[in-house]
Write a protein that holds these residues in place. Structure first.
Motif, mmCIF file in Angstrom:
data_model
loop_
_atom_site.group_PDB
_atom_site.id
_atom_site.type_symbol
_atom_site.label_atom_id
_atom_site.label_comp_id
_atom_site.label_asym_id
_atom_site.label_seq_id
_atom_site.Cartn_x
_atom_site.Cartn_y
_atom_site.Cartn_z
ATOM 1 N N HIS A 36 0.895 -1.146 0.037
ATOM 2 C CA HIS A 36 0.041 0.071 -0.023
ATOM 3 C C HIS A 36 0.962 1.098 0.124
ATOM 4 O O HIS A 36 0.511 2.356 -0.641
ATOM 5 N N LEU A 39 2.263 1.682 -3.388
ATOM 6 C CA LEU A 39 1.136 2.294 -4.363
ATOM 7 C C LEU A 39 0.665 3.640 -3.960
ATOM 8 O O LEU A 39 0.062 4.389 -4.958
ATOM 9 N N GLY A 40 1.206 4.057 -2.732
ATOM 10 C CA GLY A 40 0.741 5.577 -2.355
ATOM 11 C C GLY A 40 -0.820 5.683 -2.357
ATOM 12 O O GLY A 40 -1.260 6.767 -2.491
ATOM 13 N N ASP A 41 -1.363 4.354 -1.611
ATOM 14 C CA ASP A 41 -3.059 4.875 -1.757
ATOM 15 C C ASP A 41 -3.487 4.890 -0.132
ATOM 16 O O ASP A 41 -4.319 3.966 0.254
ATOM 17 N N GLY A 42 -3.158 6.154 0.363
ATOM 18 C CA GLY A 42 -3.561 6.607 1.547
ATOM 19 C C GLY A 42 -3.249 5.657 2.879
ATOM 20 O O GLY A 42 -3.843 5.330 3.653
ATOM 21 N N SER A 43 -1.796 5.196 2.701
ATOM 22 C CA SER A 43 -1.037 4.397 3.871
ATOM 23 C C SER A 43 -0.978 5.338 5.054
ATOM 24 O O SER A 43 -0.782 6.302 4.942
ATOM 25 N N ALA A 48 4.610 4.965 5.326
ATOM 26 C CA ALA A 48 4.981 5.442 4.074
ATOM 27 C C ALA A 48 6.609 5.845 4.192
ATOM 28 O O ALA A 48 7.262 5.542 3.143
#
Length: 327
Positions: A36, A39-43, A48
């Motif tokens: 996640h 992919l940079g999907d709001g982790s 991050a």
């Protein structure tokens, strides 16, 4: 081993090393959380940040490993010395000394500036080691070159210590860089020295025919139509640029240029075209895996990759020297 199989194994080793570097560390992260974050999907922001730091050190480890391994292959081929390597010959220490002096007295503060200083230091040390080796009997050249490199390395390390002790700010900033580390670096720094590394890599990778001819002796190389002095100079320039760029980026990391060429030679033989290609794959894998070991061996602390490489590479040096003495 067939060359195609060896190259495929090298690619697979690099991929496994990259995967281990991103997934493993002092802070345990579950694979889905890492995915996640990539992919940079709001982790989670902390997750991050950890993953981004691992990616940065992985990229730098790949670049440094390839550069030092290629430099080691070229140096061994040019000198016809099985223990020639940027760390053992003192080239890394000379580059580090030049960088530290540049920081202390010239105010260098960018990786690009470090590269210029590192190239100067590497060239000076290479000439000094070669001059000292020329004073010894020819039959003892392999060991004499290693001893000359060790002496120059000890001198350079002493001077580095003297400079850093008298300048507390420099000591605090570069105590980890001094032993060789890929931690705490920004992968964007690679772009600052990318032209130097690319030029060095092109010169090194294209030096295969020259190194094969030199292995037969300079006289025979001339008889085969080689312009020995010119081609030697180009290959040496590639080795210097790669060693200097790697040192400027991650500090002096030794033994990679010794271990990797010998492992590659055992897999694909002595042909330098194949040897250079395989070393360009095994070198990055070695550095990245050594970095992973350094993260896991003494949690919650980390062992710098330069120390891990020295621990793993020193036995190889002993084995190679014993083999040379036996021959």
């Amino acid at each position: 081993m067939p060359t195609s199989w060896a190259l495929a194994a090298g690619v697979g080793t690099v991929l496994l090393a990259v995967l281990a570097s991103v997934l493993l560390g002092v802070q345990h992260l579950a694979p889905p959380a890492v995915l996640h974050a990539l992919l940079g999907d709001g982790s989670d922001p902390q997750t991050a940040a950890i993953v981004a730091a691992r990616v940065d050190r992985t990229v730098i480890g790949l670049v440094v490993g390839a550069a030092v391994a290629l430099s080691g292959v070229v140096l061994q081929g040019l000198t016809r010395n099985p223990i020639a390597e940027p760390g053992i010959l003192g080239l890394n220490s000379g580059a580090a000394l030049a960088v530290v002096l540049g920081i202390r007295f010239l105010g260098l503060g960018t990786v690009g500036g470090y590269v210029v200083a590192a190239i100067v230091g590497t060239v000076v040390v290479a000439l000094l080691v070669q001059s000292l080796t020329a004073l010894a009997p020819r039959a003892a050249a392999p060991v004499s070159m290693a001893l000359a490199g060790a002496a120059v390395m000890a001198l350079a390390q002493s001077l580095i210590g003297a400079v850093l002790v008298t300048d507390r700010a420099s000591f605090d900033s570069f105590r980890f860089w001094q032993v060789g580390s890929v931690a705490g670096r920004d992968a964007g720094q690679v772009l600052e020295i990318l032209p130097v590394l690319l030029l060095g890599a092109v010169l090194a990778l294209s030096s295969g025919p020259t190194l094969d001819a030199v292995a037969l002796g300079d006289d025979l190389a001339r008889g085969l139509g080689q312009r020995v002095l010119l081609h030697r100079g180009l290959a040496a320039a590639g080795a210097v640029l790669l060693a200097a760029g790697a040192t400027a980026l991650a500090g002096p990391i030794a033994f990679i240029g010794l271990v990797v060429p010998h492992v590659a030679r055992a897999l694909v033989g002595v042909g330098h075209r194949r040897l250079l290609l395989l070393s360009a794959l095994l070198g990055p894998a070695f550095v990245v895996l050594a970095d992973v070991v350094g993260r896991l061996v003494a949690p919650p602390s980390e062992v710098q990759v330069g120390i891990v490489c020295a621990v793993l590479g020193a036995p190889m040096l002993v084995l190679v020297v014993r083999r040379v003495r036996g021959v």
